[in-house]
Design an enzyme around this catalytic site. Structure first.
Site, PDB file in Angstrom:
ATOM      1  N   ASP B 238      29.717  52.544  69.573  1.00 27.32           N
ATOM      2  CA  ASP B 238      30.638  51.590  68.944  1.00 27.32           C
ATOM      3  C   ASP B 238      31.102  50.555  69.975  1.00 27.32           C
ATOM      4  O   ASP B 238      31.114  49.343  69.693  1.00 27.32           O
ATOM      5  CB  ASP B 238      31.831  52.360  68.358  1.00 27.32           C
ATOM      6  CG  ASP B 238      32.927  51.440  67.872  1.00 27.32           C
ATOM      7  OD1 ASP B 238      32.702  50.750  66.869  1.00 27.32           O
ATOM      8  OD2 ASP B 238      34.000  51.387  68.519  1.00 27.32           O
ATOM      9  N   LYS B 242      30.273  46.299  70.383  1.00 30.87           N
ATOM     10  CA  LYS B 242      31.268  45.240  70.615  1.00 30.87           C
ATOM     11  C   LYS B 242      30.920  44.430  71.869  1.00 30.87           C
ATOM     12  O   LYS B 242      31.039  43.211  71.886  1.00 30.87           O
ATOM     13  CB  LYS B 242      32.672  45.858  70.722  1.00 30.87           C
ATOM     14  CG  LYS B 242      33.141  46.420  69.379  1.00 30.87           C
ATOM     15  CD  LYS B 242      34.359  47.314  69.524  1.00 30.87           C
ATOM     16  CE  LYS B 242      34.788  47.862  68.169  1.00 30.87           C
ATOM     17  NZ  LYS B 242      35.774  48.965  68.299  1.00 30.87           N
TER      18      LYS B 242
END
Lengths: 380, 380
Positions: B238, B242
């Protein structure tokens, strides 16, 4: 390639911020050249101006040189009145944007008339937004955008002023987005002055130590972190102006930057000093007062910082010294950084924080250039 | 009063973020009603959709009820294919905006086709922007805005994705403004995961103490701070997604979120666990490894945090554990907050910092609503 749209730009004020803006403008012109033809058609300073009545756009370097060369009158027009200049500007091709890089209250006072001519304004000049509330209402009652904007006559100008608080830090844009997306801002608290930040981070560092207050003021003055007369920082008015702007954006009808409690760090006994140097000479006499405040904070494991705060529900705005736990982000600030904490319903107990340099020509100009881009995006 | 312009809105995904967006949308409709007639014409979820072919706009509450009522087929159309639905949507009145509140890679894969139909997209769905670099190029080669945007066919849609990094925090808008105004971003460093923030602020607090790592993971899971399967947080992917997005915005051609070093906190020995519960049961066996890391950091007066960083000049992106001085803003983070430090030429030694909640339905929806406002401002 799509046709270039013209945008005519007028700059007033060629101090540090104005000149940094011109550097950023040159980059922007080059980057957007296939989409937008940005022409600088006026540069004005207090004593003279160069207006390109052909509207083809000035060569920036040449124009600056002419303006700075006091002996030459080449290219310099007679200094038209500001009002008269704006009437003329309104006839320039495409959308017209006035970039006010002065801190002149008279220019600021003319904003409603400028907007009314369809000219947009981008500016770091705090004066217009932090004087009387009726001035604020006049501006946002005329501008095509803004918090109090009603339905306007089509064709009025837009106004943006990001750099009036925290220079290029995204302070006003963040506050505006919180409000526009329906969040409820409950409290704003922070260090809004690079000078005050430096003074207290040095005078009362979290790690302990620090010089006398008067010595830190002297050091800040030497480093160019204060106004030429440090009393203009120590009286708290600069912070009060920023708080006035933020509070008004949250919907509070703040009458003026002196209509709420603002603590001045100028000792009462020195209010009558006739010069900055007399003030600086006598400031050490009052160091024990600041030392006492520091000692008292230290005793409870805290440090003192010069902050501004807005409690939206109770409509309380204040500016002055407060104590903070050493683990608080406001205590941990470094150098001359600003920090702004937005407490909102959505963000809960931990605020949304924006932190970084809140003064300096380049970062201030960045906020102005960013505002210019906001105007460009709104153009029809 | 100026005439209302219509804007037709299609929402896909009615989980927490989708529903929070609908609440914010209702406020926005009311606030902008004299200027803009925002009509929700489609709500789609994985199994069904309600499309208002009259384009008059759905009643939000009724439509949600119908979609959630699994026994009723009232008002529910047959689930048209997504492509077919978009062809139909493109004929809705005014500008059309697709709000993708799923995390579905298939919807994301369809973005170029959607943009090409003149439909704008606002979304917190990271998939489209953090998969292969060619997908990124396809999207921003088609969108009417974006970092790699060339000259587009007039009429393509805009795309905004603020909530893909730091939820509603102004991360992408700030990075974009730094770049657009000509600053040079040299380094980005921060804590980009609410889960990782919570885990390390609890496991290794600045003040000392903290539970075992496995206990903190268990606590985070109970509090709903992790994905249903905590391995989906602990693998670092995750955060890597980003970082991929941010790095690409700075101009780096990052091939995928697995094309740079990403440290997984899943012990090698547990990679083959067949279930989340087996993983959680066995995680305590490896607590001593994390304790060793903590002890080693403590010995040099530091704490460990799970961070992502981008060094723009050397093009180095990495994600994993690093040690920080206890006075560093990254060490002082609280709760599950994110922090993003932008180091730039203009800001110098002290970075521009954005900090606050980087996860949660309401703040994520805020980024989406903010993006919708960005599209509205761009409408001609």
């Amino acid at each position: 390639m799509p046709p270039q749209k013209p945008l005519s730009l007028a700059l007033i004020g060629i101090g540090g911020v104005g000149q940094a803006f011109l550097t950023q403008l040159a980059l922007l012109q080059s980057r957007l050249k296939s989409k937008l033809d940005i022409r600088l058609v006026l540069i004005r300073r207090s004593t003279t101006q160069i207006l390109d009545s052909s509207w083809r756009g000035l060569d920036i370097a040449t124009a600056i040189k002419q303006l700075q060369d006091k002996s030459s009158s080449e290219g310099k027009g007679k200094l038209l009145g500001f009002e008269e200049t704006c009437v003329h500007l309104a006839t320039a091709p495409g959308h017209v944007v006035l970039v006010d890089c002065t801190s002149d209250p008279q220019v600021a006072g003319a904003y409603p008339g400028v907007l009314n001519k369809g000219i947009s304004i981008v500016t770091p000049n705090k004066k217009a937004f932090s004087s009387s509330f009726s001035d604020w209402q006049d501006i946002f009652g005329t501008a095509a955008n803004g918090p109090n904007a009603g339905e306007k006559e089509k064709g009025n100008g837009f106004i943006f002023h990001e750099s009036t608080v925290g220079a290029g830090l995204p302070v006003l844009s963040t506050l505006t987005e919180l409000i526009e997306t329906g969040d409820e801002v409950t409290r704003i608290e922070g260090v809004f002055s690079g000078t005050m930040s430096f003074l207290f981070n040095s005078f009362n560092p979290v790690a302990g130590g620090g010089g006398s207050f008067s010595a830190e003021v002297g050091k800040a003055k030497e480093l160019g972190y204060t106004e030429p007369d440090p009393r203009d920082d120590l009286n708290g008015l600069d912070v009060a102006r920023k708080l006035t702007i933020l509070a008004r954006l949250t919907g509070l009808e703040i009458e003026s930057p002196t209509s709420f409690p603002v603590q001045s760090l100028i000792p009462k006994e020195l209010e009558s000093c006739s010069s900055a140097s007399e003030f600086m000479d006598r400031l050490p006499e009052f160091d024990s007062r600041m030392d006492d405040l520091k000692a008292s904070a230290t005793a409870s494991g805290k440090v003192i910082r010069f902050v501004g705060s807005i409690d939206v529900a109770t409509k309380k705005v204040k500016v002055g010294l407060e104590e903070f736990e050493t683990s608080h982000p406001i205590a941990a600030l470094k150098g001359s950084d600003n920090i702004i904490n937005f407490y909102t319903k959505r963000y809960g107990a931990n605020p949304l924080i924006i932190q970084g340099a809140g003064a300096g020509a380049e970062v201030t100009a960045m906020g102005v250039t960013g505002d210019l881009l906001r105007v460009v995006r709104l153009l029809r």
